[in-house]
Design an enzyme around this catalytic site. Structure first.
Site, PDB file in Angstrom:
ATOM      1  N   GLU A   1      -1.262  -4.146  11.770  1.00 55.12           N
ATOM      2  CA  GLU A   1      -0.396  -3.772  10.642  1.00 55.12           C
ATOM      3  C   GLU A   1       1.063  -4.086  10.946  1.00 55.12           C
ATOM      4  OE1 GLU A   1      -0.799  -0.068   7.818  1.00 55.12           O
ATOM      5  OE2 GLU A   1       0.612   0.411   9.413  1.00 55.12           O
TER       6      GLU A   1
ATOM      7  N   ASP B   1      -4.863 -10.600  -0.592  1.00 51.90           N
ATOM      8  CA  ASP B   1      -3.588 -11.273  -0.348  1.00 51.90           C
ATOM      9  C   ASP B   1      -2.660 -11.162  -1.553  1.00 51.90           C
ATOM     10  OD1 ASP B   1      -1.773 -12.712   1.209  1.00 51.90           O
ATOM     11  OD2 ASP B   1      -2.426 -14.629   0.356  1.00 51.90           O
ATOM     12  N   HIS B   2      -1.434 -10.707  -1.301  1.00 52.22           N
ATOM     13  CA  HIS B   2      -0.424 -10.486  -2.354  1.00 52.22           C
ATOM     14  C   HIS B   2      -0.888  -9.476  -3.392  1.00 52.22           C
ATOM     15  CE1 HIS B   2       1.237 -14.004  -0.417  1.00 52.22           C
ATOM     16  NE2 HIS B   2       2.366 -13.782  -1.038  1.00 52.22           N
TER      17      HIS B   2
ATOM     18  N   HIS C   1       5.230  -0.140  -0.436  1.00 48.60           N
ATOM     19  CA  HIS C   1       5.870  -1.034   0.543  1.00 48.60           C
ATOM     20  C   HIS C   1       4.770  -1.973   1.027  1.00 48.60           C
ATOM     21  CE1 HIS C   1       3.816   1.893   3.005  1.00 48.60           C
ATOM     22  NE2 HIS C   1       3.773   0.966   3.946  1.00 48.60           N
TER      23      HIS C   1
ATOM     24  N   CYS D   1       5.082   5.270   5.406  1.00 49.42           N
ATOM     25  CA  CYS D   1       3.994   4.642   4.658  1.00 49.42           C
ATOM     26  C   CYS D   1       3.590   5.463   3.432  1.00 49.42           C
ATOM     27  CB  CYS D   1       2.783   4.385   5.557  1.00 49.42           C
ATOM     28  SG  CYS D   1       2.922   2.850   6.503  1.00 49.42           S
TER      29      CYS D   1
ATOM     30  N   HIS E   1       0.840  -1.203   0.000  1.00 47.83           N
ATOM     31  CA  HIS E   1       0.000   0.000   0.000  1.00 47.83           C
ATOM     32  C   HIS E   1       0.864   1.238   0.000  1.00 47.83           C
ATOM     33  CE1 HIS E   1      -0.373   1.546   4.406  1.00 47.83           C
ATOM     34  NE2 HIS E   1       0.806   1.015   4.225  1.00 47.83           N
TER      35      HIS E   1
ATOM     36  N   HIS F   1       3.049  -4.856   4.081  1.00 45.96           N
ATOM     37  CA  HIS F   1       2.911  -5.286   5.474  1.00 45.96           C
ATOM     38  C   HIS F   1       2.425  -6.732   5.496  1.00 45.96           C
ATOM     39  CE1 HIS F   1       3.315  -1.268   7.231  1.00 45.96           C
ATOM     40  NE2 HIS F   1       2.553  -0.834   6.240  1.00 45.96           N
TER      41      HIS F   1
HETATM   42 NI    NI Z   1       2.420   1.080   5.533  1.00 42.32          NI
END
Ligand code: NI
Length: 139
Positions: free
Chosen positions: A126, A79-80, A39, A33, A14, A41
């Site tokens: 997170e 997911d992914h 990047h 972020c 995200h 999580h």
């Molecule tokens: Ni982040």
């Protein structure tokens, strides 16, 4: 009244940013972020439902059904994935943990009701240190 929690996990990318702001302004407000190159999580999702115990089964609901619902409505979509670009239920929303948790609530509330329980809490972890809990719109 009993509460039951199911945990699921997903990995996703995200970026926290407002398009109309400069990279510098985004960095100032959103920190790391806001990295323009994305990047990821390793998210942990805890879905808590509540209701009465069925005297026949001893269950509130079948946890396998709850797991399937969460997988179909949420995990398979996120997911992914890139949460900003690829996830229908995050379209037009800033991809903060708060907004992800609220959007997941919207994805699950009706399905949980159909399984004979009420959604109580969507908890999204997170990082080791940061998590949010969403209890719906009136609590
Ligand atoms: Ni982040």
């Amino acid at each position: 009244m009993i509460h039951i929690t199911r945990r699921e996990r997903f990995n996703a990318a995200h970026r926290l940013f407002r398009e109309e702001w400069s990279d510098e302004q985004n960095l100032e407000v959103f920190g790391k972020c806001s990295n323009p190159k994305w990047h990821g999580h390793n998210y942990e999702l805890f879905v808590t439902v509540k209701g009465e115990i069925d005297p026949e089964t001893g269950f509130l609901l079948n946890l396998k059904d709850l797991s399937l619902l969460i997988r179909e409505r949420v995990i398979e979509k996120v997911d992914h994935r890139n949460l900003n670009l690829e996830v229908d239920f995050m379209k037009g929303r800033l991809v903060s943990s708060e907004n992800i948790a609220a959007a997941i609530w919207d994805e699950l509330a009706e399905g949980v009701r159909k399984l004979g329980a009420e959604l109580h809490c969507v908890r999204l972890v997170e990082t080791e240190n940061n998590s949010v809990e969403f209890y719906g719109y009136n609590s």
